[in-house]
Design an enzyme around this catalytic site. Sequence first.
Site, short mmCIF file in Angstrom:
data_model
loop_
_atom_site.label_atom_id
_atom_site.label_comp_id
_atom_site.label_asym_id
_atom_site.label_seq_id
_atom_site.Cartn_x
_atom_site.Cartn_y
_atom_site.Cartn_z
N CYS A 57 -10.26 -16.06 33.67
CA CYS A 57 -11.31 -16.57 32.79
C CYS A 57 -12.72 -16.19 33.26
O CYS A 57 -13.09 -15.03 33.13
CB CYS A 57 -11.14 -18.08 32.64
SG CYS A 57 -11.91 -18.73 31.15
N HIS A 114 -4.91 -19.85 31.75
CA HIS A 114 -4.72 -20.80 32.84
C HIS A 114 -3.41 -21.51 32.55
O HIS A 114 -2.48 -20.90 32.05
CB HIS A 114 -5.92 -21.72 33.03
CG HIS A 114 -6.47 -22.34 31.81
ND1 HIS A 114 -7.44 -21.77 31.05
CD2 HIS A 114 -6.18 -23.51 31.20
CE1 HIS A 114 -7.74 -22.57 30.04
NE2 HIS A 114 -6.99 -23.63 30.09
#
Lengths: 443, 252
Positions: free
Chosen positions: B107, B204
């Site tokens: 990310c 994630h």
Amino acid sequence: MLSFSVPLGKLVRTLSRLRGGGSAFPGLVVEKIDPGFMQRTLASLPHGVAVVSGTNGKTTTTKMVVELLESQGLRVFTNRTGSNFTRGVAASLLGEVDWRGRLDADIAILELDEAHAVHFVNKVQPRFSLLLNVLRDQLDRFGEIDKTARLLEHIASKTTDTVVLNREDPRVARIANILQAADALHHPNVRYFGLDESLRSTFPNDDDMRTSGSGPSPSGTSVAAAVGEVVDLPAADVVLRRVGAQDADFEFDGRTVSTEMKLRGVYNIFNAAAALSLARAVLGTGPVDTPKLVKALADVAPAFGRGESLTVDGQPLELVLVKNPSGFRLGLKSFPAGGYATMIAINDNYADGRDMSWLWDVEFESLRADGVEVLTGVRAYDMALRLQYDDVPFGAVEPDITAALRLFINGSRGKPKRIFCTYTSMLAIRRELAKITIVEVVS
Amino acid sequence: MTSEAQSTPEAEQSKGRLRILQLYPREMNIYGDWGNALVLKQRIKWHGYTPELLEYNVGDEFPDDVDIVVGGGGQDSGQVVIQDDLQSRADHLRELADAGAPMLVICGLYQLFGKFFKTSAGPVIPGIGILDVETHGTDERLIGNVIMKSTEFGDIMGYENHSGQTTLGPGVEPLGTVTKGAGNNSKDGHEGARYNNVVASYLHGSLLPKNPAIADFLIRTAAERKYGTFVPGAPDDDYARLAREHAARRPR
């Protein structure tokens, strides 16, 4: 228009109740036919409206504020059904107003979800607001916690009299600076509820939970670093000084009051300080019967599913709602595992939050010695995987909650039980418990 | 820099020590990225090696013998806090990546390992250019469960939550092709990026617990670089498999 909307809305409410329908639908009807209904009705209240918002603890805190104010003789309207959005408030109002649309109350204390509160305060400016915390929860809805903080800022900016802020949550505390910067002359009064220095380490904030270090840094420092501010805590209206097994010390008006508490869990008791501060703001400079106020605080029972204690097969069974890493960590800290049989129920439905990453920000070492009897919920295997990596032993992994509950209750006879559960799994567990055993609500 | 050494009774028979460096855990770790570090630490142990977990935060001294680098996601404000420090480490991190050090960036650090992140508000946060990717902030947030196909790692699953949209240049390959979810951006169906032994992804969830194949790739590469060979252990991945099967059935 005025003369028809309320009877019609009440009629819809009655009909939808007969059909077993949702609590918000009558609110939708009255919003459509009489868009000014909610504002007009709430505007008639002599003490105005107080909004309670934040990530964690809204329901129990709202319940506390209501009971504190009722102890002082105030008539309080609240959205008890848990419909914590605008339409739900309108629906609750319909249930309370008389056929001519009059509300017999002095003040409204409303629990509002962060995102819905923004719409609500654009329609009805609250006189008071209480902003509890900004934690990592429902990021699947809000994206970032900084965004959640901005929603709370908006609620504060619309408040006309007093904003009560959590001094220990840096994202909430700094709302005071933003209010001041926005309008130095007309910003609302700010008061804080706070924690004793000695209790701060038991409240890790989201910025303190990710490293492998030995423990959280003093509250606020890392966020303060992230937002580029110097930490210098202001004086608080109410400070929680000590939490015992069944009692607590609160400091206000320069003295410390000790009281027994029915509520359990340090986070609930910290929110009692929040409720006390809002109640004091509402009561203002008028006469306050402090003994009655403290008695009401001692008597507050947890809201539905929030640290409730039930009796199953003659043994206590505690339901601990966990919705985010901070809440789970505080739950594990507040309710030590020793002597208890433990079950964990994790669902990932919309009301729980779809994102499972938060389980990896909870440390489960405290369960290692006694292990966990049963894991359940849609994401039972994710939970098993999490415990596997923390070397916590566990028994059955059964995603079906009904079957899991039977295993748990049969396998831990004669032992007190505790279930950590997400919101929708909590609802399912309550339903099933009522079917398979006699459920007696103790507190 | 803080260090947590693992001294276990079995350390005597350890196949060797492997050092994991977690980048900026203070600011860049909000979507359970700790899970990725923990999985590496435990699996290194389960494979019979001795893990050592190091943390690097802004202003720390950078350790000189690192075997695996792992970096996570943060809020946009966290990226602003680390950006100068990251630039000061850019040359060193690039040398490591070029030399084949295994790295996992998720990310926010995926974005900053690229060329730049142009935020939706306008300002550009420069990246360190290890990955030939660029990221543009948008008002659209890509959120939900993700499944993708990868020739290298099989099906990969996780959860995404980002408003920056990343496009790949010719210097990188995608990590996989999405079958559920958005991935790098809302257009081309690619997710993540691969360069040398760097794995970059928006997923994630955390990524590594449910995708042990990626964790073992990082560990194997680290062991081979350091010791010339990798002798695997036999971790029990039954729950990882069951969690994957359940995750695959969940709606977006």
